[in-house]
Design a protein around this motif. Structure first.
Motif, PDB file in Angstrom:
ATOM      1  N   THR A  75       6.857  33.143 -22.242  1.00 54.05           N
ATOM      2  CA  THR A  75       5.425  32.977 -21.980  1.00 54.05           C
ATOM      3  C   THR A  75       4.715  32.324 -23.163  1.00 54.05           C
ATOM      4  O   THR A  75       3.957  31.355 -22.994  1.00 54.05           O
ATOM      5  CB  THR A  75       4.773  34.341 -21.675  1.00 54.05           C
ATOM      6  N   VAL A  76       4.976  32.837 -24.355  1.00 52.87           N
ATOM      7  CA  VAL A  76       4.293  32.276 -25.530  1.00 52.87           C
ATOM      8  C   VAL A  76       4.709  30.819 -25.731  1.00 52.87           C
ATOM      9  O   VAL A  76       3.881  29.958 -26.049  1.00 52.87           O
ATOM     10  CB  VAL A  76       4.576  33.125 -26.789  1.00 52.87           C
ATOM     11  N   THR A  77       5.991  30.540 -25.519  1.00 52.83           N
ATOM     12  CA  THR A  77       6.451  29.153 -25.654  1.00 52.83           C
ATOM     13  C   THR A  77       5.679  28.240 -24.700  1.00 52.83           C
ATOM     14  O   THR A  77       5.181  27.185 -25.092  1.00 52.83           O
ATOM     15  CB  THR A  77       7.958  29.055 -25.370  1.00 52.83           C
ATOM     16  N   VAL A  78       5.558  28.671 -23.444  1.00 50.12           N
ATOM     17  CA  VAL A  78       4.826  27.854 -22.469  1.00 50.12           C
ATOM     18  C   VAL A  78       3.372  27.693 -22.894  1.00 50.12           C
ATOM     19  O   VAL A  78       2.813  26.591 -22.856  1.00 50.12           O
ATOM     20  CB  VAL A  78       4.904  28.489 -21.057  1.00 50.12           C
ATOM     21  N   LEU A  79       2.764  28.811 -23.339  1.00 51.28           N
ATOM     22  CA  LEU A  79       1.340  28.762 -23.675  1.00 51.28           C
ATOM     23  C   LEU A  79       1.051  27.839 -24.853  1.00 51.28           C
ATOM     24  O   LEU A  79      -0.035  27.277 -24.964  1.00 51.28           O
ATOM     25  CB  LEU A  79       0.821  30.178 -23.987  1.00 51.28           C
ATOM     26  N   ILE A  80       2.020  27.699 -25.745  1.00 46.62           N
ATOM     27  CA  ILE A  80       1.815  26.781 -26.871  1.00 46.62           C
ATOM     28  C   ILE A  80       2.261  25.363 -26.498  1.00 46.62           C
ATOM     29  O   ILE A  80       1.555  24.388 -26.736  1.00 46.62           O
ATOM     30  CB  ILE A  80       2.577  27.255 -28.130  1.00 46.62           C
ATOM     31  N   ALA A  81       3.439  25.265 -25.894  1.00 49.41           N
ATOM     32  CA  ALA A  81       4.026  23.938 -25.649  1.00 49.41           C
ATOM     33  C   ALA A  81       3.194  23.109 -24.674  1.00 49.41           C
ATOM     34  O   ALA A  81       2.937  21.927 -24.912  1.00 49.41           O
ATOM     35  CB  ALA A  81       5.452  24.079 -25.123  1.00 49.41           C
ATOM     36  N   VAL A  82       2.749  23.720 -23.573  1.00 42.22           N
ATOM     37  CA  VAL A  82       2.124  22.927 -22.516  1.00 42.22           C
ATOM     38  C   VAL A  82       0.775  22.315 -22.930  1.00 42.22           C
ATOM     39  O   VAL A  82       0.566  21.112 -22.735  1.00 42.22           O
ATOM     40  CB  VAL A  82       2.034  23.735 -21.205  1.00 42.22           C
ATOM     41  N   PRO A  83      -0.136  23.099 -23.548  1.00 42.48           N
ATOM     42  CA  PRO A  83      -1.379  22.447 -23.992  1.00 42.48           C
ATOM     43  C   PRO A  83      -1.129  21.337 -25.013  1.00 42.48           C
ATOM     44  O   PRO A  83      -1.705  20.248 -24.897  1.00 42.48           O
ATOM     45  CB  PRO A  83      -2.178  23.592 -24.625  1.00 42.48           C
ATOM     46  N   CYS A  84      -0.256  21.618 -25.994  1.00 42.60           N
ATOM     47  CA  CYS A  84       0.023  20.583 -27.005  1.00 42.60           C
ATOM     48  C   CYS A  84       0.644  19.359 -26.333  1.00 42.60           C
ATOM     49  O   CYS A  84       0.236  18.217 -26.579  1.00 42.60           O
ATOM     50  CB  CYS A  84       0.989  21.105 -28.069  1.00 42.60           C
ATOM     51  N   ALA A  85       1.626  19.609 -25.489  1.00 44.34           N
ATOM     52  CA  ALA A  85       2.327  18.503 -24.841  1.00 44.34           C
ATOM     53  C   ALA A  85       1.372  17.713 -23.949  1.00 44.34           C
ATOM     54  O   ALA A  85       1.466  16.488 -23.855  1.00 44.34           O
ATOM     55  CB  ALA A  85       3.503  19.028 -24.030  1.00 44.34           C
ATOM     56  N   SER A  86       0.438  18.400 -23.293  1.00 51.42           N
ATOM     57  CA  SER A  86      -0.495  17.701 -22.410  1.00 51.42           C
ATOM     58  C   SER A  86      -1.334  16.712 -23.209  1.00 51.42           C
ATOM     59  O   SER A  86      -1.523  15.560 -22.806  1.00 51.42           O
ATOM     60  CB  SER A  86      -1.426  18.695 -21.707  1.00 51.42           C
ATOM     61  N   LEU A  87      -1.850  17.174 -24.347  1.00 46.53           N
ATOM     62  CA  LEU A  87      -2.668  16.278 -25.171  1.00 46.53           C
ATOM     63  C   LEU A  87      -1.832  15.119 -25.699  1.00 46.53           C
ATOM     64  O   LEU A  87      -2.261  13.962 -25.676  1.00 46.53           O
ATOM     65  CB  LEU A  87      -3.295  17.061 -26.334  1.00 46.53           C
ATOM     66  N   ALA A  88      -0.612  15.445 -26.155  1.00 44.32           N
ATOM     67  CA  ALA A  88       0.263  14.388 -26.674  1.00 44.32           C
ATOM     68  C   ALA A  88       0.582  13.396 -25.567  1.00 44.32           C
ATOM     69  O   ALA A  88       0.514  12.176 -25.758  1.00 44.32           O
ATOM     70  CB  ALA A  88       1.544  14.998 -27.229  1.00 44.32           C
ATOM     71  N   ALA A  89       0.900  13.917 -24.392  1.00 42.97           N
ATOM     72  CA  ALA A  89       1.262  13.059 -23.263  1.00 42.97           C
ATOM     73  C   ALA A  89       0.091  12.157 -22.902  1.00 42.97           C
ATOM     74  O   ALA A  89       0.256  10.967 -22.640  1.00 42.97           O
ATOM     75  CB  ALA A  89       1.673  13.904 -22.066  1.00 42.97           C
ATOM     76  N   TYR A  90      -1.119  12.727 -22.906  1.00 41.90           N
ATOM     77  CA  TYR A  90      -2.298  11.921 -22.594  1.00 41.90           C
ATOM     78  C   TYR A  90      -2.444  10.775 -23.594  1.00 41.90           C
ATOM     79  O   TYR A  90      -2.686   9.626 -23.219  1.00 41.90           O
ATOM     80  CB  TYR A  90      -3.560  12.796 -22.608  1.00 41.90           C
TER      81      TYR A  90
END
Ligand SMILES: Nc1ncnc2c1ncn2[C@@H]1O[C@H](COP(=O)(O)OP(=O)(O)O)[C@@H](O)[C@H]1O
Ligand SMILES: [Mg+2]
Lengths: 271, 359
Positions: A75-90
């Protein structure tokens, strides 16, 4: 006549593949409900029991602790990875910065390094930091593994969204961050959800690093399975019960992905 | 409302020069149309005004302020995109309301404004639908409503009608014209459709390969095209262009001899619009050839004759009839404009062209 033959041939092949894929899973589910003495037989004629589940959650196996570790780490991995990755991906998707392609390749290239190559450096690093056998160490490692992959995945989803709506929002008076919040995130939501679940599954199933970096306190479910191989032999019925505990959440999530995967949120944006 | 000034603006994509250095002033309250074939830099020019595209060099001034470094949101413009750029996850109401929300208008005021605007473009019955549940014309009206719900200083419209069917396009064109009259907001409108340009514009800027080749009122663009490109681009069917030379005050080409008031020279292109020609029955006509095709358009017949390499088209009466390949004669109607261009440079030859002689 030939078409009928092809039709049956296709069905037969699919059935065969299904059996090969599903057999171990079916075996595991059945064994989880068997008594030890039935565990080695292939017979479907046995008296089902829930005893195995009770056993794995009790001393000395304490599967509950491992479930908790797995849930927290994933859960913590998802909560950190996804927001960061979303911004990076954008950013990768929208900003034409010099060296963008190279940087993106660099991030992706981390995925080509075999895990066994870096597991020892990680071990030494966490030992120095005194973080061996902690969830923090697992979260850090999982972030390193999963984030590049999630960036790549979400970038694909964002690339597919036409920029028209974003530009319209900027002209309507939105700042870049506001555009991301009001326009991009809602439109990319199905993709981001799918990526989150993917990320969760990857972390949930991660075995090698968890095996090397944990001993007692931070052991996760996949590693916990190993402990059922004892000097007294392999306790298949307990291992299967634990296996069911690992598999069921993944099944549910896979179903969720499937539902959201096909929903086209961009319909109606243009033309 | 504001004046827009483009001063020596230039746009390069890498090494590709999309818009070469040029200047343009768009007067407060006018409806300026950028007209040109696909790929000539219309969208690029408009996006630079909007701030969606950086300019390589030059200055953009809106209402006297240099806006080069201002993001789109601070330029106080509204834009209608070619593909509408609606927000697919919002209802029509939310789509129209969004610009007001961003500018911090109170909720009750917003609702009233949305209602009022929706009524103006006849969307009030569809406010709770999503864009995906609308037809092309309805989506177009949502895009329009979203642009006019706020009172911006400038409207930018990038081929807003190009996705509509022909009939709807004509209706919407009239609506746009009315809207501009009502709101009086400075408007820049991009199109490749000369009909749209002629009907909507206060002034038309005809573009070619990134350059504005003529900037004028629709009337003058039509009656006095600056060069061969504009002459061929404006008008439907397009202007007849005939290559020839001027000898002794008469333009001469195979089957063509028309008196003009330009001194003798070679490499001349004569231009005359089909609607400025009439079909006559006499043998010593200025334009002679054989009938090549007849096309009935409803209110008239397009009559094409061939002489040498050239085809010449005239707009004749709807009931005109003749045999294909029969001899055919055209003459300019009295008092119409004959255009002369330099064949190599394409420029209009000044010293005024000839008036059509009563043949
Ligand atoms: N982002 C871009 N990168 C490279 N070239 C572009 C880009 N956008 C437009 N162009 C080029 O610039 C020229 C003008 O394009 P555009 O302004 O879209 O033309 P129009 O709107 O008149 O059809 C075209 O040749 C196009 O290929
Ligand atoms: Mg364009």
């Amino acid at each position: 006549m030939r078409r009928l033959f092809a039709w049956w041939g296709e069905r037969a092949l699919l059935a065969l593949v299904s059996v090969i894929v599903l057999f171990p899973i079916a075996w595991m589910f059945l064994t989880a409900f068997k008594r030890p003495r039935d565990a080695y037989s292939l017979s479907l004629d046995f008296e089902p029991t829930l005893q195995n589940f009770a056993t794995v959650f009790a001393d000395p196996w304490n599967l509950g602790d491992m479930v908790l570790n797995s849930v927290i780490v994933a859960t913590v991995t998802v909560l950190i990875a996804v927001p960061c990755a979303s911004l990076a991906a954008y950013s990768f998707s929208r900003f034409r910065v010099k060296g963008r392609k190279f940087l993106f390749f660099l991030i992706l290239s981390t995925q080509f390094i075999p895990a066994v190559v870096i597991v020892l450096p990680f071990f030494l690093m966490f030992r120095t930091l005194g973080l061996l056998d902690t969830r923090v160490a697992l979260i850090v490692v999982n972030l390193a593994i999963v984030t590049p992959f999630v960036i790549w995945m979400i970038k694909g989803f964002i690339d597919a969204i036409p920029t028209d709506s974003e530009e319209a929002a900027m002209i309507d008076g939105a700042s870049r961050l506001r555009v991301i919040k009001d326009i991009v995130l809602p439109m990319a939501a199905p993709g981001i959800l799918t990526s989150s679940i993917f990320c969760f599954i990857l972390t949930w199933n991660e075995f090698l690093f968890a095996l090397i970096l944990t001993r007692r306190d931070a052991v996760t479910l996949p590693v916990g399975l190993v402990s059922f191989r004892t000097e007294r032999g392999d306790l298949w019925e307990l291992m299967s019960a634990a296996g069911v505990m690992i598999t069921v959440p993944i099944f549910i999530m896979a179903l969720l992905i499937q539902k959201h995967f096909t929903r086209g949120m961009t319909a109606g944006a243009v033309k | 409302m504001a004046e827009i000034r483009l001063v020596d603006i230039e746009k390069k994509y890498g090494n590709f020069l999309a818009v070469p250095k040029q200047s343009l002033t768009i007067v407060d309250g006018e409806f300026l149309v950028l007209l040109g074939p696909s790929g000539c830099g219309k969208t690029t020019t408009m996006r630079m005004i909007a701030g969606l595209e950086d300019i390589t060099s030059g200055d953009i001034l809106i209402g006297g302020d240099r806006v080069n470094d201002k993001p789109p949101k601070d330029r106080d413009i509204a834009m209608v995109f070619q593909n509408y750029g609606l927000y697919p996850h919002m209802t029509v109401r939310q789509n129209i309301e969004y610009p007001l929300k961003l500018r911090g208008m109170a909720k009750a005021d917003r609702a009233a404004r949305v209602q009022e605007t929706a009524e103006k473009v006849e969307l009030d019955a569809l406010l709770d639908r999503r864009p995906s549940e609308l037809s092309g014309g309805q989506r177009q009206r949502v895009a329009l409503a979203r642009a006019i719900v706020r009172k911006p200083r400038i409207f930018l419209m990038d081929e807003p009608l190009s996705n509509l069917d022909a009939k709807l396009r004509v209706t919407m064109r009239a609506e746009l014209k009315h809207l501009h009259h009502e709101l009086g907001v400075t408007t820049v409108y991009v199109t490749h459709d000369q009909m749209e340009a002629m009907t909507l514009a206060s002034r038309v800027a005809v573009m070619r390969e990134g350059r504005i080749v003529q900037l004028d009122t629709p009337k003058r663009i039509y009656s006095e095209p600056a060069d061969l490109f504009v002459a061929g681009f404006i008008g439907s069917p397009s202007m007849n262009l005939i290559e020839g030379a001027i000898r002794g005050g008469v333009f001469t080409a195979q089957g063509v001899s028309l008196p003009v008031t330009v001194s003798d020279r070679d490499d001349v292109v004569l231009g005359v619009r089909p609607e400025d020609l009439e079909i006559i029955q006499r043998d010593e006509a200025p334009i002679q050839g054989r009938l090549y095709a007849l096309e009935l358009t409803g209110d008239s017949t397009l009559v094409t004759l061939r002489t040498g390499k050239a085809s010449v088209c005239a707009r004749g009466p709807a009931d005109f009839e003749a045999e294909i390949n029969a001899p055919c004669h055209f003459a300019p109607k009295p008092g119409v404009r004959i255009h002369l261009f330099d064949r190599t440079s394409g420029q209009r030859i000044d010293g005024d062209a000839a008036q059509g002689t009563a043949a």
